[in-house]
Motif scaffolding. Sequence first.
Motif, mmCIF file in Angstrom:
data_model
loop_
_atom_site.group_PDB
_atom_site.id
_atom_site.type_symbol
_atom_site.label_atom_id
_atom_site.label_comp_id
_atom_site.label_asym_id
_atom_site.label_seq_id
_atom_site.Cartn_x
_atom_site.Cartn_y
_atom_site.Cartn_z
ATOM 1 N N SER A 123 48.947 47.152 45.924
ATOM 2 C CA SER A 123 48.464 46.664 47.220
ATOM 3 C C SER A 123 49.035 45.292 47.513
ATOM 4 O O SER A 123 49.037 44.409 46.648
ATOM 5 C CB SER A 123 46.935 46.588 47.225
ATOM 6 N N LEU B 90 36.707 47.374 45.806
ATOM 7 C CA LEU B 90 38.128 47.422 45.468
ATOM 8 C C LEU B 90 38.422 46.484 44.304
ATOM 9 O O LEU B 90 38.028 45.314 44.340
ATOM 10 C CB LEU B 90 38.976 47.009 46.665
ATOM 11 N N ALA C 169 36.678 43.313 48.253
ATOM 12 C CA ALA C 169 37.671 43.235 47.178
ATOM 13 C C ALA C 169 37.338 42.170 46.139
ATOM 14 O O ALA C 169 38.229 41.556 45.556
ATOM 15 C CB ALA C 169 39.057 42.986 47.763
ATOM 16 N N ASP D 87 47.628 44.347 42.328
ATOM 17 C CA ASP D 87 47.769 43.564 43.551
ATOM 18 C C ASP D 87 48.991 42.658 43.488
ATOM 19 O O ASP D 87 49.236 42.000 42.465
ATOM 20 C CB ASP D 87 46.523 42.696 43.767
ATOM 21 N N HIS E 139 44.966 47.345 50.776
ATOM 22 C CA HIS E 139 43.538 47.566 50.531
ATOM 23 C C HIS E 139 42.895 48.436 51.597
ATOM 24 O O HIS E 139 41.998 49.228 51.296
ATOM 25 C CB HIS E 139 42.815 46.224 50.458
ATOM 26 N N SER F 75 48.802 41.840 49.673
ATOM 27 C CA SER F 75 47.841 41.017 50.415
ATOM 28 C C SER F 75 48.408 39.619 50.638
ATOM 29 O O SER F 75 49.105 39.067 49.771
ATOM 30 C CB SER F 75 46.514 40.891 49.660
#
Length: 280
Positions: free
Chosen positions: A17, A187, A166, A231, A267, A19
């Motif tokens: 993911s 998450l 998250a 992540d 996410h 971010s």
Amino acid sequence: MSDLPAAWPPGRAIAVSVSVMLEGWSDGAAPGIGPMGNPLKPGVLDLQARSWAAYGPNAGAWRLLDVLARAGVRAVFYTSGIVAERHPRLMRAIVDGGHTVGGHSWAQEIIPAAQTRADEARDLRRCIEVLESTTGQPLRGWLSPRCTPSADTAELLAAAGFTWQADYFDEDLPRPIDTPAGPLVALPFTMEVNDMPHSVRYGNEPAAFTSTFERIVTGRPAPDARPYCLDVTVHAHVFGRPFGALEFEKTLAAARRYAAHVWLTDHATLAALYARPRPG
């Protein structure tokens, strides 16, 4: 991998993911950590740290949008309410780029765990108002500053219509959780490929960001490997600068190279796979 949601791409054991942390501080506050390293005496406003952090919405986020556009990658921009209030044009650019905006408290010095329930609820309401008004989209995802929620955060989020949070570090995969106000998706959040601890706290050279990611995902996992989430996180005021954006772009390219077993996602997409219908 047979227990994964049906929409999880088959054979891809690693969900990566992307971010972007788009953070701001209230007037009279500044980041507690910065490139100078040595904190000032209590009560002294660190104007250097404030200036360093202001780079994020002023320049860094725009550069990261360019990187994401070239890579064809969608991200979640976890955004402080105060940034959205001060930079509405940037918020529209994020949405126009195909990205999702998540909540990240009103300002970074406001930690939910240190708030009363009433103060946290008020902070959440004003975040929702400004983020929704500047993006034109409903606010559905949340990450607390310092990833440190209160005991009330999940319930308050569910009551406000959020679908994911998250702030969790205890599992490899998303999972639905129940709150007194309804369900949420918890998450997992990982810190191994995150520019703040990686470069600011530990002082690694920028190139180590990409090499750390590649070391994690190198090689094809066994067919029965346990899947997990990973992540890739950058802060607009840290890796939004030229040296960091270069490594961010290299990391995204590496994720593409390992596409046989890496699923490049975000996410918002992951949360949708695990969301449970709300009763009624």
